[in-house]
Write a protein that holds these residues in place. Structure first.
Motif, PDB file in Angstrom:
ATOM      1  N   HIS A  85      58.181   3.442   3.064  1.00 19.44           N
ATOM      2  CA  HIS A  85      56.918   3.421   2.141  1.00 19.44           C
ATOM      3  C   HIS A  85      55.852   2.383   2.712  1.00 19.44           C
ATOM      4  CE1 HIS A  85      54.156   3.262  -1.363  1.00 19.44           C
ATOM      5  NE2 HIS A  85      54.534   1.938  -1.427  1.00 19.44           N
ATOM      6  N   TYR A 141      62.593   3.968   0.157  1.00 22.55           N
ATOM      7  CA  TYR A 141      63.431   4.732  -0.895  1.00 22.55           C
ATOM      8  C   TYR A 141      64.672   5.180  -0.362  1.00 22.55           C
ATOM      9  CZ  TYR A 141      64.815   7.531  -5.025  1.00 22.55           C
ATOM     10  OH  TYR A 141      65.241   7.984  -6.118  1.00 22.55           O
ATOM     11  N   THR A 151      67.216   4.732  -5.046  1.00 16.75           N
ATOM     12  CA  THR A 151      66.695   3.519  -5.352  1.00 16.75           C
ATOM     13  C   THR A 151      65.907   2.821  -4.386  1.00 16.75           C
ATOM     14  OG1 THR A 151      67.207   1.148  -6.339  1.00 16.75           O
ATOM     15  CG2 THR A 151      68.582   1.901  -4.675  1.00 16.75           C
ATOM     16  N   TRP A 152      65.153   2.004  -4.760  1.00 21.16           N
ATOM     17  CA  TRP A 152      64.134   1.250  -3.757  1.00 21.16           C
ATOM     18  C   TRP A 152      64.776   0.265  -3.321  1.00 21.16           C
ATOM     19  CZ3 TRP A 152      59.317   3.274  -2.117  1.00 21.16           C
ATOM     20  CH2 TRP A 152      58.815   4.269  -2.817  1.00 21.16           C
ATOM     21  N   ARG A 157      56.597   8.789  -2.990  1.00 21.01           N
ATOM     22  CA  ARG A 157      57.094   8.673  -4.341  1.00 21.01           C
ATOM     23  C   ARG A 157      55.936   7.634  -4.885  1.00 21.01           C
ATOM     24  NH1 ARG A 157      62.193  10.719  -5.454  1.00 21.01           N
ATOM     25  NH2 ARG A 157      63.203  11.316  -3.305  1.00 21.01           N
TER      26      ARG A 157
END
Length: 347
Positions: free
Chosen positions: A184, A198, A204-205, A226
């Motif tokens: 990200h 992610y 989960t991040w 996302r």
């Protein structure tokens, strides 16, 4: 004529620095009238620079695609910024220092004499602070792979490396199989490169140290980005205690249990320390310094209850500091009492 040419170059530089400018903004930045800006824009168009007029309430001017700007189009402020940036570039990428020096030399060669003098006017020496503990430099190829995956939204397949940069074997206790992550954002903090991604398997991040990742190339399939929870990437990185940090090499290293949440301590702990989550109200901080008193002093800055303090040398340093602080407090109290006596009975 010279003023007009310099102003046109300045205008071109502004148009290249931002996608769109209003006429009033350009006039204010150039300190000229809007009529003069229009005339300078026509001059740039005659020189084949594609300056486009955008009509409407949010309109203005922008530089069209398809025209490369040469480095000599920097203004004085940009030339100075480049000189400072290239001379203070962090050594977090292999060979970056030499590449930055070559880039500075190349730019100076193509600059007009006036701008070259501006760049040469600031020759500096950069010193490393003792508290700077960046991660081992990463390879430029790895940075390109991660950066490209972030930009083009491609899944990365990664494996975790040990603190010494080696890959665990499948039979090792710390081995984890390759996993797929959606990259990200890249973040540089305290001389360390972090990747916010992610994790598809864990749903989960997470925050990953780029120098602790073995990248499988080429990247995987494209993905749809996302929505990042909370939208504050910086806060997420700084408050993540499990971001893969490893302890820096110090002469003295100690540990203690703090009555504070791990995310709070992770944000304020110096680089080169390790924070472990124990429960929602407690964490363990492992930290180093050049003396045991230094370790004790850093722990004291968190202003909270400390337990399970180790090793014994650190406990003894805490006792010595306690005696010193008690003496200081006593001396300060005596002076305060003397001042009060003089005020109450000056004779």
């Amino acid at each position: 004529m010279a003023d007009t040419s310099r102003r046109a170059l300045r205008l071109l530089s502004l148009l290249a620095a931002r996608r769109r400018w209003s006429l009033s903004e350009l006039a204010a930045r150039l300190d000229v009238s809007e009529r003069t800006v229009r005339r300078d824009i026509e001059t740039l168009r005659l020189l084949d620079y594609p300056v486009t007029t955008i009509h409407g309430p949010a309109g203005g001017y922008e530089l069209g695609a398809g025209h490369a700007l040469r480095p000599l189009l920097f203004d004085d402020e940009q030339a100075l910024a480049v000189a400072v940036a290239l001379q203070t570039a962090p050594g977090t990428v292999f060979g970056l220092g030499l590449d930055a020096a070559r880039a500075l030399d190349t730019l100076e060669q193509v600059m007009p004499a006036r701008l070259r003098a501006t760049m040469e006017s600031l020759q500096l020496t950069r010193l490393q602070n003792y508290w700077e503990f960046p991660a081992p430099p990463i390879a430029s190829d790895a940075l390109k792979v991660v950066g490209s995956a972030v930009r083009h939204h491609h899944v990365l397949i990664v494996e975790s490396l040990r603190a010494d940069g080696t890959r665990p074997e499948p039979r090792d206790a710390d081995f984890t199989p390759p996993r797929r992550i959606e990259p990200h954002h890249l973040v540089v903090w305290a001389g360390r490169w972090y990747l916010v991604a992610y994790d598809l398997a864990a749903s989960t991040w997470r925050v990953h140290r780029v120098d602790r990742l073995h990248l499988h190339t080429p990247p995987g399939t494209p993905f749809t980005p996302r929505d990042f929870p909370g939208s504050d990437v910086a806060h997420f990185v700084m408050t993540s205690h499990d971001r893969g940090d490893s302890l820096a090499t110090w002469q003295c290293t100690g540990t203690a249990r703090l009555h504070l949440a791990a995310e709070t301590v992770a944000r304020w702990a110096p680089g080169g320390s390790v924070v472990e989550h124990l429960d929602p109200q407690h964490c363990r901080l492992t930290i180093g310094a050049w003396s045991w008193a230094g370790v004790a002093g850093i722990l004291a800055t968190f202003d909270t209850d400390l337990t399970d303090v180790e090793p014994p040398e650190l406990v003894e340093a805490c006792r010595r500091l306690m005696k010193r602080w008690k003496t200081i407090a006593s001396t300060t109290s005596d002076k305060s009492d003397s001042t009060t006596d003089l005020i109450n009975d000056p004779f």
